[in-house]
Write a protein that holds these residues in place. Sequence first.
Motif, mmCIF file in Angstrom:
data_model
loop_
_atom_site.group_PDB
_atom_site.id
_atom_site.type_symbol
_atom_site.label_atom_id
_atom_site.label_comp_id
_atom_site.label_asym_id
_atom_site.label_seq_id
_atom_site.Cartn_x
_atom_site.Cartn_y
_atom_site.Cartn_z
ATOM 1 N N GLY A 3 0.933 -1.450 -0.069
ATOM 2 C CA GLY A 3 -0.066 -0.091 -0.002
ATOM 3 C C GLY A 3 0.888 1.133 0.140
ATOM 4 N N LEU A 4 2.008 1.104 -0.502
ATOM 5 C CA LEU A 4 2.841 2.520 -0.725
ATOM 6 C C LEU A 4 2.547 3.398 -1.792
ATOM 7 C CD1 LEU A 4 6.487 0.630 -0.150
ATOM 8 C CD2 LEU A 4 4.422 1.117 1.912
ATOM 9 N N LEU A 5 2.033 2.680 -2.666
ATOM 10 C CA LEU A 5 1.500 3.846 -3.968
ATOM 11 C C LEU A 5 0.250 3.919 -4.181
ATOM 12 C CD1 LEU A 5 3.838 1.656 -6.401
ATOM 13 C CD2 LEU A 5 4.579 3.817 -4.970
ATOM 14 N N ASP A 6 -0.254 5.079 -4.561
ATOM 15 C CA ASP A 6 -1.408 5.498 -5.018
ATOM 16 C C ASP A 6 -1.408 5.052 -6.431
ATOM 17 O OD1 ASP A 6 -3.745 6.458 -6.313
ATOM 18 O OD2 ASP A 6 -3.580 8.557 -5.149
ATOM 19 N N CYS A 7 -2.190 3.772 -6.689
ATOM 20 C CA CYS A 7 -2.002 3.086 -8.012
ATOM 21 C C CYS A 7 -2.535 3.875 -9.061
ATOM 22 C CB CYS A 7 -2.457 1.672 -7.840
ATOM 23 S SG CYS A 7 -1.530 0.807 -6.977
ATOM 24 N N SER A 8 -3.584 4.712 -8.786
ATOM 25 C CA SER A 8 -4.310 5.585 -10.013
ATOM 26 C C SER A 8 -3.446 6.544 -10.292
ATOM 27 C CB SER A 8 -5.681 5.858 -9.508
ATOM 28 O OG SER A 8 -5.403 7.033 -8.498
ATOM 29 N N ARG A 9 -2.356 6.839 -9.803
ATOM 30 C CA ARG A 9 -1.337 7.966 -9.932
ATOM 31 C C ARG A 9 0.142 7.481 -10.300
ATOM 32 N NH1 ARG A 9 -5.303 10.143 -6.688
ATOM 33 N NH2 ARG A 9 -6.133 12.190 -7.566
ATOM 34 N N VAL A 10 0.184 6.325 -10.803
ATOM 35 C CA VAL A 10 1.319 5.708 -11.264
ATOM 36 C C VAL A 10 1.569 5.763 -12.779
ATOM 37 C CG1 VAL A 10 2.900 3.540 -11.085
ATOM 38 C CG2 VAL A 10 1.645 4.230 -9.179
ATOM 39 N N ALA A 11 2.555 6.064 -13.252
ATOM 40 C CA ALA A 11 2.790 6.242 -14.636
ATOM 41 C C ALA A 11 4.259 5.294 -14.964
ATOM 42 C CB ALA A 11 3.065 7.551 -15.131
ATOM 43 N N GLN A 12 4.298 4.560 -15.806
ATOM 44 C CA GLN A 12 5.444 3.922 -16.179
ATOM 45 C C GLN A 12 5.931 4.267 -17.636
ATOM 46 O OE1 GLN A 12 4.148 -0.252 -15.042
ATOM 47 N NE2 GLN A 12 6.333 -0.042 -13.363
ATOM 48 N N ILE A 13 7.043 4.748 -18.120
ATOM 49 C CA ILE A 13 7.235 5.209 -19.178
ATOM 50 C C ILE A 13 8.727 4.462 -19.813
ATOM 51 C CG2 ILE A 13 7.918 7.547 -20.433
ATOM 52 C CD1 ILE A 13 6.988 8.878 -18.161
ATOM 53 N N GLY A 14 8.693 4.121 -21.125
ATOM 54 C CA GLY A 14 9.747 3.587 -21.769
ATOM 55 C C GLY A 14 9.689 2.067 -21.685
ATOM 56 N N LEU A 15 8.801 1.261 -21.246
ATOM 57 C CA LEU A 15 8.911 0.003 -21.131
ATOM 58 C C LEU A 15 8.990 -0.838 -22.503
ATOM 59 C CD1 LEU A 15 6.102 -0.820 -18.224
ATOM 60 C CD2 LEU A 15 8.621 0.264 -18.158
ATOM 61 N N ARG A 16 9.611 -1.878 -22.403
ATOM 62 C CA ARG A 16 9.985 -2.596 -23.743
ATOM 63 C C ARG A 16 10.742 -3.834 -23.326
ATOM 64 N NH1 ARG A 16 13.767 1.413 -22.832
ATOM 65 N NH2 ARG A 16 16.002 0.952 -23.408
ATOM 66 N N GLY A 17 11.307 -4.706 -24.166
ATOM 67 C CA GLY A 17 12.129 -5.670 -24.059
ATOM 68 C C GLY A 17 11.541 -7.031 -23.954
ATOM 69 N N SER A 18 12.426 -8.263 -23.706
ATOM 70 C CA SER A 18 11.779 -9.455 -23.620
ATOM 71 C C SER A 18 10.885 -9.839 -22.302
ATOM 72 C CB SER A 18 12.909 -10.481 -23.787
ATOM 73 O OG SER A 18 13.761 -9.975 -22.716
ATOM 74 N N SER A 19 10.104 -10.544 -22.366
ATOM 75 C CA SER A 19 9.474 -10.756 -21.047
ATOM 76 C C SER A 19 8.964 -11.939 -21.069
ATOM 77 C CB SER A 19 7.916 -10.143 -20.843
ATOM 78 O OG SER A 19 7.257 -10.445 -22.086
ATOM 79 N N TYR A 20 8.071 -12.514 -19.906
ATOM 80 C CA TYR A 20 7.962 -13.868 -19.613
ATOM 81 C C TYR A 20 6.539 -14.384 -20.017
ATOM 82 C CZ TYR A 20 11.980 -13.911 -16.907
ATOM 83 O OH TYR A 20 13.616 -13.584 -16.561
ATOM 84 N N ALA A 21 5.526 -13.119 -20.369
ATOM 85 C CA ALA A 21 4.253 -13.342 -20.577
ATOM 86 C C ALA A 21 3.772 -12.768 -22.063
ATOM 87 C CB ALA A 21 3.459 -13.019 -19.535
ATOM 88 N N ALA A 22 2.842 -13.215 -22.672
ATOM 89 C CA ALA A 22 2.333 -12.463 -23.776
ATOM 90 C C ALA A 22 1.928 -11.009 -23.462
ATOM 91 C CB ALA A 22 1.218 -13.152 -24.621
ATOM 92 N N ASP A 23 1.199 -10.623 -22.595
ATOM 93 C CA ASP A 23 0.976 -9.167 -22.144
ATOM 94 C C ASP A 23 1.756 -9.067 -20.936
ATOM 95 O OD1 ASP A 23 0.143 -6.936 -21.320
ATOM 96 O OD2 ASP A 23 -2.104 -7.410 -21.674
#
Length: 233
Positions: free
Chosen positions: A93-113
């Motif tokens: 509960g450390l974050l206000d999730c409605s006010r989180v922005a993640q910028i620049g995401l890319r690269g390989s991953s472990y899931a389709a989404d």
Amino acid sequence: MVADIGDVNVNMYNLQDTCTRIREAYRKVLTTGCIPLTLGGDHTISYPILQAVAEKYGPVALIHVDAHADTSDVVLGEKIGHGTPFRRCVEEGLLDCSRVAQIGLRGSSYAADAYRWNREQGFRVVQVEECWSKSLAPLMAEIREQVGDTPVYLSFDIDALDPAYAPGTGTPEIAGLTPMQALEIIRGCRGLDLVGCDLVEVSPAYDTTGNTALTAANLLFEMLCVLPKIKYY
């Protein structure tokens, strides 16, 4: 007033103890009224820092600039590591999730989404394809509106930048942001209630030219320049 207070005395043999030490150190810093700007270190450090920050301010907004979401549940059997910090922050509960922005995401991953969980929490996910060949000033105007007057923490992983500009990092990903876009993001935070910032994942062993360290130092200086109550002439 600006002060360099040196390093946190971490335990290189025990990551959980290191996190405890970081959290306790930042509690002391925050009680003075200071706004901490931190040079990492890998991204694990954002978790204990945010524990201390949220203890003072309550759940905070987050602007997270990175090639990776860092919201894995477990990495190599471990719950705490540089791929999991923001998952732990959400759980606590450390974050206000409605006010989180993640910028620049890319690269390989472990899931389709790879970013489904993030979106389900209410994060705004800006994949790097949305950033190519354009100014990010309009994006930051939208993020300022999203964050509003909520206390906000800025976490910048140097691998958000394309490795052509910042090769000195442990998990480089091609097709990243440019230094100009990095400046637009940081300068776009001016006017927000910034309560802390970090610049992480610079690895001197891989920084053969010194360009990564130079860029990181300049980005941290830019963060200093957008803190609340900074005067512009």
